[in-house]
Design a protein around this motif. Structure first.
Motif, mmCIF file in Angstrom:
data_model
loop_
_atom_site.group_PDB
_atom_site.id
_atom_site.type_symbol
_atom_site.label_atom_id
_atom_site.label_comp_id
_atom_site.label_asym_id
_atom_site.label_seq_id
_atom_site.Cartn_x
_atom_site.Cartn_y
_atom_site.Cartn_z
ATOM 1 N N ASN A 173 0.853 -1.185 0.000
ATOM 2 C CA ASN A 173 0.000 0.000 0.000
ATOM 3 C C ASN A 173 0.892 1.239 0.000
ATOM 4 O O ASN A 173 1.547 1.537 0.994
ATOM 5 C CB ASN A 173 -0.899 -0.019 1.239
ATOM 6 C CG ASN A 173 -1.956 1.063 1.178
ATOM 7 O OD1 ASN A 173 -1.853 1.998 0.383
ATOM 8 N ND2 ASN A 173 -2.974 0.941 1.991
ATOM 9 N N ILE A 175 -0.231 4.390 -1.005
ATOM 10 C CA ILE A 175 -1.098 5.556 -1.205
ATOM 11 C C ILE A 175 -0.403 6.803 -0.659
ATOM 12 O O ILE A 175 0.048 6.826 0.480
ATOM 13 C CB ILE A 175 -2.472 5.371 -0.506
ATOM 14 C CG1 ILE A 175 -3.245 4.227 -1.156
ATOM 15 C CG2 ILE A 175 -3.290 6.659 -0.553
ATOM 16 C CD1 ILE A 175 -4.561 3.896 -0.470
ATOM 17 N N ASN A 193 -0.962 -0.567 -4.514
ATOM 18 C CA ASN A 193 -1.845 0.598 -4.545
ATOM 19 C C ASN A 193 -1.005 1.870 -4.456
ATOM 20 O O ASN A 193 -0.419 2.165 -3.417
ATOM 21 C CB ASN A 193 -2.855 0.540 -3.389
ATOM 22 C CG ASN A 193 -3.952 1.578 -3.555
ATOM 23 O OD1 ASN A 193 -3.832 2.504 -4.362
ATOM 24 N ND2 ASN A 193 -5.026 1.420 -2.814
ATOM 25 N N THR A 195 -2.242 4.967 -5.443
ATOM 26 C CA THR A 195 -3.149 6.099 -5.614
ATOM 27 C C THR A 195 -2.547 7.349 -4.973
ATOM 28 O O THR A 195 -2.046 7.286 -3.851
ATOM 29 C CB THR A 195 -4.505 5.780 -4.927
ATOM 30 O OG1 THR A 195 -4.954 4.527 -5.404
ATOM 31 C CG2 THR A 195 -5.550 6.831 -5.237
ATOM 32 N N ASN A 213 -2.687 0.038 -8.984
ATOM 33 C CA ASN A 213 -3.575 1.199 -9.009
ATOM 34 C C ASN A 213 -2.733 2.468 -8.897
ATOM 35 O O ASN A 213 -2.133 2.732 -7.859
ATOM 36 C CB ASN A 213 -4.579 1.122 -7.857
ATOM 37 C CG ASN A 213 -5.622 2.223 -7.940
ATOM 38 O OD1 ASN A 213 -5.533 3.125 -8.777
ATOM 39 N ND2 ASN A 213 -6.627 2.159 -7.092
#
Lengths: 331, 376
Positions: A173, A175, A193, A195, A213
Motif C-alpha cells: 500500500n 497511497i 496501490n 493512488t 492502481n
C-alpha cells in the motif's frame, strides 16, 4: 541480569554483552551507545527511547521488542530478528540491517534514512510515514535478493531517492507515498496501490506493475520503458514527459490521464482505455493501438508514424497537427 | 416517511448506551463533543439521526465515518460498540430508503430536482458558466469536495449533475451558504469567488422552498468581502513541501518525541499510558503537522504553545530542543501549510491518505476538553 545490572556494568566501562540473555528486560531510555549486543537475546524487552547508536546487534533476537523512539543510528543490525518489533518513530539512520527480519514490525514514522536494507524482510510491516530516503534495498545478483516489502503498508512514506531495484512490493500500500527519483528497476509492484503517489523522475524500467492502481498519481518524467502495466489503473494520472517506450499496456486504464509530451514508441496499447486522455505532442511511433479506446482523446501534435490505429476507437478525438500512421500530417 | 425514523430513534433512546449514542452522533454531525447532560438533553435525537443520514449517503460512508471518530476517543472499545449499535439501527434507513430524495426535510431542495425548475436553473448557470469557468469550479468544489484545475475536466462537468449533487449534500440554503463561504474563504481570489458564490446561491435558492411555498431567492448577498479579506496564495503541490518539512524535523529531532509533543499540543498531554501509545500510533507525523496549524494561528502562537507543552512533559529539556527543531522546520512555509490544511479540510470527507484518520477531526483547542480521557 536485570536492567540495573546492565546499566551498572555499562557505566563501569563494560561494553561486551555478547550472547547475554536479556529477554523481557526493561531498559527504557537507557544509554547503551556502542554496546556490543551481538547474538544477545532481547526478545520482548523494553528499549523505548533507548540510546543504542553504533551498538552491535548483529544476529540479536529482538522479536516483539519495544524500540519506540530508540536511537539506533549507525547501529549494526545484520541478520537481527526484529519480527513484530515496535520501532514506532525510531531512528535507524545509516544503520546496517542487511538480512534482518522486520516482518510484521511497526515502523510508523521511523527514520531509515541512508540505511542499508538489502535483503531485509519487511513483509506485512507497518511503514506508514516512514522515511526511507536514500536507503539501499537493491537486489544484487548472487549476493542479495531484492527487499521483501510484500503487502507492506507504506502510506505517506518518503522513499525519495531510495534504491528498490528488484524489490518485491507486490500488493503493498503506497497511497500518497513519495517515490520521486527512486530506482525501482525490475521491481515487482503487482497489484500495489499507488493512488495519489508522487513518482516524479522515478525509474521503473522493466518493473512489473500489472493490475497496480496508479490513479491520480503524479508520474512526471517517470521512466517506464518496457514496464508491464497490463490492466493497471492510471486514470487521472499525470504522466507528462514520462517515457513508456515498449511498455506493455494491455487493457490499461488511462482515462483522463495527462500524457502530454510522453514517449510511447512501440508501446502495446491493445484494448487500453485512453478516453479523454491528453496526448498532446506525445510520441507514439510504431505504437500498437489495436482496439484501444481513444474517444475524445486529445492527440494534437502527436506523432503516430507507423502506429497501428486501424481498429482503435477515435470518435471525438482531436488529431490536429498529428502525424498519422502513413506519415501525413492532419490539418 | 417520518415514521421510518421514529422506531429507530425510540430504539436508540431506550438503549443502555443512549447517552453515548447521542454523544457520538452529535460528534459525527457537528464535529463537537458534548459532555454536559443538560445541553445534550435539549438536542433532538431525531433531527440528529436525520442529519447523520443526510451527511452519510451510504451505509459504508457512515461506517467509515463512525469508525474514524471512534479511533480518536479514549474509550475506543466502548464507543466501537456504540458505533455498531448506531449502524445496526440505522441500516434500516439505508435499506428502505436508498434514494435520498425520500428523506423528510421540510425545505427539501430535491423536490425541485428533475423538474422544470431545475431546467431553468441549469440554463441560467450554464449561460453564466460559458463566460466564466469559475462557476463550475466552485460548484465542483462544493459538490465533489476537490478543487479541479484541469480546464478540460471543468469543461466536461455537467451543471445539471452538479446542481443535483449540491441539493443532495446541502439540505438547506443555509448549509449551502456556509459550505460555499468556507470554500471561498480558502481560495486565493476570495472577492471574485464571493460574487460567483452569490450567483450560485441566488439560482440554487429557487430550489429551496420555504414552508409557505415561497422560494428562497433572496438568500444571496451574505458572502461579503469582510469575511473574505484574507489574500491567500495557493501552491501547486501541497504534498511535496510537507515531505520536506517532515524530513527536516527527523534529521535533527527524534521522530517519536516530535510526535509526542505535537500530539500533546493538538489533542491532550501525553502521559505514556498504554492508551496514549495506541492513540499516538493512529496519527502520522505529517498529519499532526497539518493539524497543528489549525490550533496555532501564527508562528508566534506555535512557539509559545510548543514551549508551554514541552515544560509539561517528562524530560522538558528534550522536548524544548524538539520544539525548536519543529519551529525551525515549519518556519519557511507555515502560512502555506495553514492554507493547505484549509484546502484539505474542504475535501476531508473524501481523503483516503495515510493520515486521513485525523483530517476529519477538528483538532482545535475548543475540542480538547471534549476529548479528555476521563470525561468520556
Amino acid at each position: 541480569m536485570n536492567g540495573q545490572d546492565v546499566l551498572e556494568r555499562y557505566e563501569s566501562g563494560e561494553m561486551n554483552f555478547t550472547r547475554a540473555n536479556l529477554s523481557g528486560i526493561n531498559l527504557m531510555g537507557a544509554d547503551l551507545i556502542g554496546a556490543n549486543l551481538a547474538h544477545a537475546d532481547l526478545h520482548h524487552s523494553i528499549l523505548i527511547l533507548a540510546y543504542l547508536n553504533r551498538s552491535n546487534l548483529t544476529h540479536a533476537n529482538l522479536k516483539g521488542t519495544k524500540l519506540c523512539g530508540a536511537n539506533l543510528s549507525q547501529a549494526d543490525l545484520l541478520n537481527a530478528n526484529l519480527c513484530d518489533a515496535d520501532l514506532h518513530g525510531a531512528i535507524l539512520y545509516g544503520a546496517d540491517l542487511r538480512g534482518a527480519d522486520l516482518s510484521l514490525a511497526t515502523l510508523v514514522d521511523a527514520n531509515f534514512r541512508d540505511a542499508d536494507l538489502r535483503n531485509v524482510n519487511f513483509s506485512g510491516a507497518d511503514l506508514r510515514g516512514a522515511c526511507l530516503r536514500g536507503a539501499n534495498l537493491r537486489e544484487e545478483k548472487r549476493a542479495y535478493k531484492g527487499a521483501n516489502l510484500r503487502g507492506a503498508d507504506l502510506r505517506g512514506a518518503d522513499l525519495r531517492g531510495a534504491n528498490l531495484s528488484g524489490a518485491d512490493l507486490s500488493r503493498s500500500n503506497l497511497i500518497g507515498a513519495n517515490l520521486s527519483e527512486a530506482t525501482l528497476r525490475n521491481a515487482d509492484l503487482t497489484e500495489a496501490n499507488l493512488t495519489d503517489a508522487i513518482l516524479n523522475g522515478t525509474f521503473l524500467t522493466d518493473a512489473n506493475l500489472t493490475e497496480a492502481n496508479l490513479s491520480r498519481a503524479i508520474l512526471r518524467n517517470c521512466k517506464l520503458n518496457r514496464a508491464q502495466l497490463n490492466e493497471a489503473n492510471l486514470a487521472d494520472a499525470d504522466l507528462r514527459d514520462a517515457t513508456l517506450s515498449d511498455a506493455k499496456l494491455h487493457k490499461t486504464n488511462f482515462q483522463r490521464a495527462n500524457l502530454t509530451r510522453s514517449r510511447l514508441n512501440r508501446a502495446e496499447f491493445n484494448h487500453a482505455n485512453l478516453r479523454h486522455a491528453t496526448l498532446v505532442d506525445a510520441l507514439l511511433i510504431k505504437a500498437y493501438l489495436g482496439r484501444a479506446d481513444l474517444r475524445e482523446a486529445n492527440l494534437a501534435g502527436a506523432n503516430l508514424a507507423g502506429a497501428e490505429l486501424s481498429s482503435a476507437l477515435l470518435n471525438g478525438a482531436i488529431l490536429q497537427g498529428a502525424t498519422l500512421p502513413d506519415g501525413s500530417v492532419q490539418t | 416517511m417520518a415514521d421510518q425514523y421514529t422506531p429507530i430513534v425510540c430504539q436508540l433512546e431506550q438503549d443502555a448506551n443512549a447517552v453515548r449514542i447521542k454523544k457520538l452522533i452529535l460528534y459525527a454531525c457537528k464535529n463537537w463533543w458534548e459532555n454536559d447532560l443538560n445541553r445534550l438533553s435539549v438536542i433532538s435525537l431525531q433531527s440528529l439521526v436525520q442529519e447523520l443520514r443526510y451527511l452519510n449517503p451510504t451505509l459504508e460512508r457512515l461506517q467509515y465515518k463512525l469508525k474514524l471518530l471512534v479511533g480518536t476517543l479514549s474509550k475506543q472499545e466502548e464507543y466501537l460498540q456504540v458505533a455498531n449499535t448506531i449502524i445496526e439501527n440505522l441500516a434500516a434507513l439505508y435499506r428502505t430508503a436508498p434514494a435520498i430524495e425520500k428523506t423528510p426535510i421540510s425545505t427539501n431542495p430535491l423536490d425541485g430536482i428533475g423538474g422544470e425548475l431545475q431546467t431553468q436553473i441549469t440554463q441560467a448557470l450554464e449561460q453564466a458558466a460559458n463566460s466564466s469557468s469559475r462557476i463550475k469550479k466552485l460548484m465542483i468544489c462544493a459538490a465533489l469536495k476537490y478543487w479541479e484545475t484541469d480546464p478540460i475536466k471543468v469543461e466536461q462537468a455537467e451543471i445539471k449533475k452538479l446542481i443535483s449533487e449540491l441539493a443532495h449534500q446541502y439540505p438547506t440554503i443555509e448549509s449551502l451558504q456556509i459550505g460555499l463561504a468556507a470554500i471561498v474563504k480558502s481560495l486565493n481570489k476570495p472577492i471574485e469567488y464571493a460574487a460567483i458564490a452569490n450567483m450560485i446561491l441566488r439560482e440554487m435558492g429557487k430550489l429551496y422552498v420555504q414552508e409557505d411555498g415561497v422560494p428562497l431567492q433572496e438568500a444571496a448577498g451574505v458572502l461579503t468581502s469582510q469575511a473574505l479579506n484574507q489574500p491567500i496564495c495557493q501552491t501547486a503541490d501541497p504534498a511535496l513541501s510537507l515531505f520536506d518539512i517532515r524530513l527536516e524535523i527527523i534529521k535533527f529531532a527524534n521522530p517519536l518525541r516530535a510526535k509526542i509533543l505535537l500530539f500533546s499540543l493538538v489533542y491532550y498531554p501525553f502521559t505514556g499510558k498504554e492508551q496514549d501509545w495506541s492513540n499516538l500510533k493512529l496519527y502520522s507525523l505529517e498529519g499532526l503537522l497539518r493539524s497543528v496549524t489549525t490550533v496555532c494561528s501564527s508562528l508566534e502562537a506555535l512557539q509559545l504553545k510548543l514551549e508551554e507543552m514541552a515544560h509539561q512533559l517528562n524530560q522538558p529539556e528534550e522536548y524544548l530542543a524538539v520544539a525548536s527543531v519543529i519551529l525551525k522546520s515549519v518556519k519557511p512555509g507555515y502560512a502555506e501549510l495553514q492554507q493547505q490544511q484549509q484546502d484539505l479540510e474542504i475535501s476531508a470527507a473524501d481523503v483516503t491518505r495515510a493520515d486521513s484518520t485525523q483530517v476529519l477531526i477538528a483538532p482545535v483547542a475548543k475540542l480538547i476538553s471534549g476529548i479528555e480521557n476521563r470525561k468520556l
